[in-house]
Design an enzyme around this catalytic site. Structure first.
Site, PDB file in Angstrom:
ATOM      1  N   THR A  51       1.318  35.913 -10.449  1.00  0.00           N
ATOM      2  CA  THR A  51       0.765  34.631 -10.861  1.00  0.00           C
ATOM      3  C   THR A  51       0.566  33.757  -9.620  1.00  0.00           C
ATOM      4  OG1 THR A  51       2.828  33.373 -11.128  1.00  0.00           O
ATOM      5  CG2 THR A  51       2.168  34.793 -12.968  1.00  0.00           C
ATOM      6  N   ARG A  52       0.141  32.504  -9.866  1.00  0.00           N
ATOM      7  CA  ARG A  52      -0.033  31.542  -8.767  1.00  0.00           C
ATOM      8  C   ARG A  52       1.232  30.713  -8.546  1.00  0.00           C
ATOM      9  NH1 ARG A  52      -2.374  26.483  -7.758  1.00  0.00           N
ATOM     10  NH2 ARG A  52      -2.503  26.076  -9.984  1.00  0.00           N
ATOM     11  N   LYS A  53       2.321  31.083  -9.191  1.00  0.00           N
ATOM     12  CA  LYS A  53       3.592  30.368  -9.015  1.00  0.00           C
ATOM     13  C   LYS A  53       4.278  30.843  -7.735  1.00  0.00           C
ATOM     14  CE  LYS A  53       4.241  29.727 -13.994  1.00  0.00           C
ATOM     15  NZ  LYS A  53       5.076  30.053 -15.173  1.00  0.00           N
ATOM     16  N   THR A  54       3.641  30.567  -6.615  1.00  0.00           N
ATOM     17  CA  THR A  54       4.126  31.023  -5.322  1.00  0.00           C
ATOM     18  C   THR A  54       4.676  29.848  -4.514  1.00  0.00           C
ATOM     19  OG1 THR A  54       1.845  30.832  -4.548  1.00  0.00           O
ATOM     20  CG2 THR A  54       2.595  33.023  -5.182  1.00  0.00           C
TER      21      THR A  54
ATOM     22  N   HIS B   8       7.791  37.796  -8.419  1.00  0.00           N
ATOM     23  CA  HIS B   8       7.833  37.068  -7.147  1.00  0.00           C
ATOM     24  C   HIS B   8       8.698  35.807  -7.165  1.00  0.00           C
ATOM     25  CE1 HIS B   8       4.656  34.300  -8.724  1.00  0.00           C
ATOM     26  NE2 HIS B   8       4.171  35.409  -9.266  1.00  0.00           N
TER      27      HIS B   8
END
Length: 289
Positions: free
Chosen positions: A135-138, A273
């Site tokens: 996902t874009r939860k980085t 992640h």
């Protein structure tokens, strides 16, 4: 195939920033050890089989410090602890200047790759043929490394940023008044070249999104029989439309098999992640004979 070929021209400047952050003024430890030529072993430790990821970043860290790295295994391969994964040579103070920056990066990137590989293998062993994605939860400022780790681990990195795909979530839809309004406005701005992914909570919302022309329908937080039956009904009702179905929300190793059903095209999860177990590495300078 080398994933390093995907990296943008700007990434090496980020390594310089990392080194500057770690040594903003005097290098007191470097003053102690001086500039004698030394050899150091990079050891993969920890307690489990791990995937090596982050090689180009480590290479660049030590290249900027005038050191050379010889890898004893290929990126993406697995290793059992304790394994000497690389030998690094250079002046003692420069080896130590790069040590913690390189180890921290390698630990997180390899941790993400290891978790990603495990998710992929579980899904494939369940017969799932679709896409496993992150996902874009980085982490801000560290996205490139984290997305890189996902790819080395064998999964899809999903969208890299807000500009690489249009994703309409609940706040977008509530702000526009309806799914149809949000899609129409997004399509006007994004044109034909960007996929449009829409988050829905119910089958009725999915119907509206498909009718309005969404490319991907994210069935958010649907599980078990509800997910399976909803996906089947949508495919039957809209057999003349082209769209992909995605499941997301609350996916972990313990429920991955029930979500990895072939009625779903994409399974996206931040579990590969966020809060992953880092892989333990250490750097040991060898004593002079």
């Amino acid at each position: 195939m080398s994933y390093s070929h995907l990296l943008p021209p700007s990434w090496k400047s980020q390594v310089t920033v990392w080194l500057q952050e770690d040594t903003p003024s005097f290098d007191y430890g470097g003053f102690v050890v001086g500039e004698a030529e030394k050899t150091a072993f990079l050891l993969g430790k920890g307690k489990e089989t791990a995937v090596l990821a982050g090689v180009p970043f480590v290479d660049e860290i030590f290249a900027q410090l005038g050191c050379t790295v010889e890898w004893h295994m290929a990126e993406g391969e697995t290793f059992e602890p304790i394994k000497r994964v690389a030998t690094i040579t250079g002046k003692a103070r420069f080896l130590l200047l790069g040590e913690r920056v390189a180890l921290n990066l390698l630990a997180r990137c390899s941790g993400i790759a290891t978790k990603s590989r495990r998710f992929r293998d579980i899904a494939r062993s369940n017969g799932y043929k679709g896409v496993i994605a992150g996902t874009r939860k980085t982490t801000p400022g560290f996205r490139l490394v984290e997305k890189y780790g996902m790819m080395v681990g064998g999964i899809d990195a999903h969208r890299h940023d807000l500009s690489s795909m249009i994703m309409l979530k609940d706040n977008h839809i509530w702000s526009c008044g309806s799914i149809s309004n949000a899609i129409a406005t997004a399509r006007q701005a994004g044109g034909f070249s960007l996929l449009l992914d829409v988050e829905v909570r119910t089958e009725a919302e999915a119907d509206e999104a498909i009718e309005a022309g969404a490319d991907v329908i994210m069935l958010d937080n649907m599980e078990g029989d509800l997910l399976l039956q909803t996906a089947r009904r949508l495919r039957e009702k809209w057999s003349g439309k082209r769209f992909l179905l995605e499941t997301s929300g609350g996916i972990e190793e313990n429920n991955l098999r029930e979500r990895a059903v072939n009625e779903i095209d994409i399974l996206s999860t931040s579990a590969v992640h966020q809060s992953v177990q880092h892989i333990d590495f250490s750097l040991k300078i060898q004593k002079s004979s």
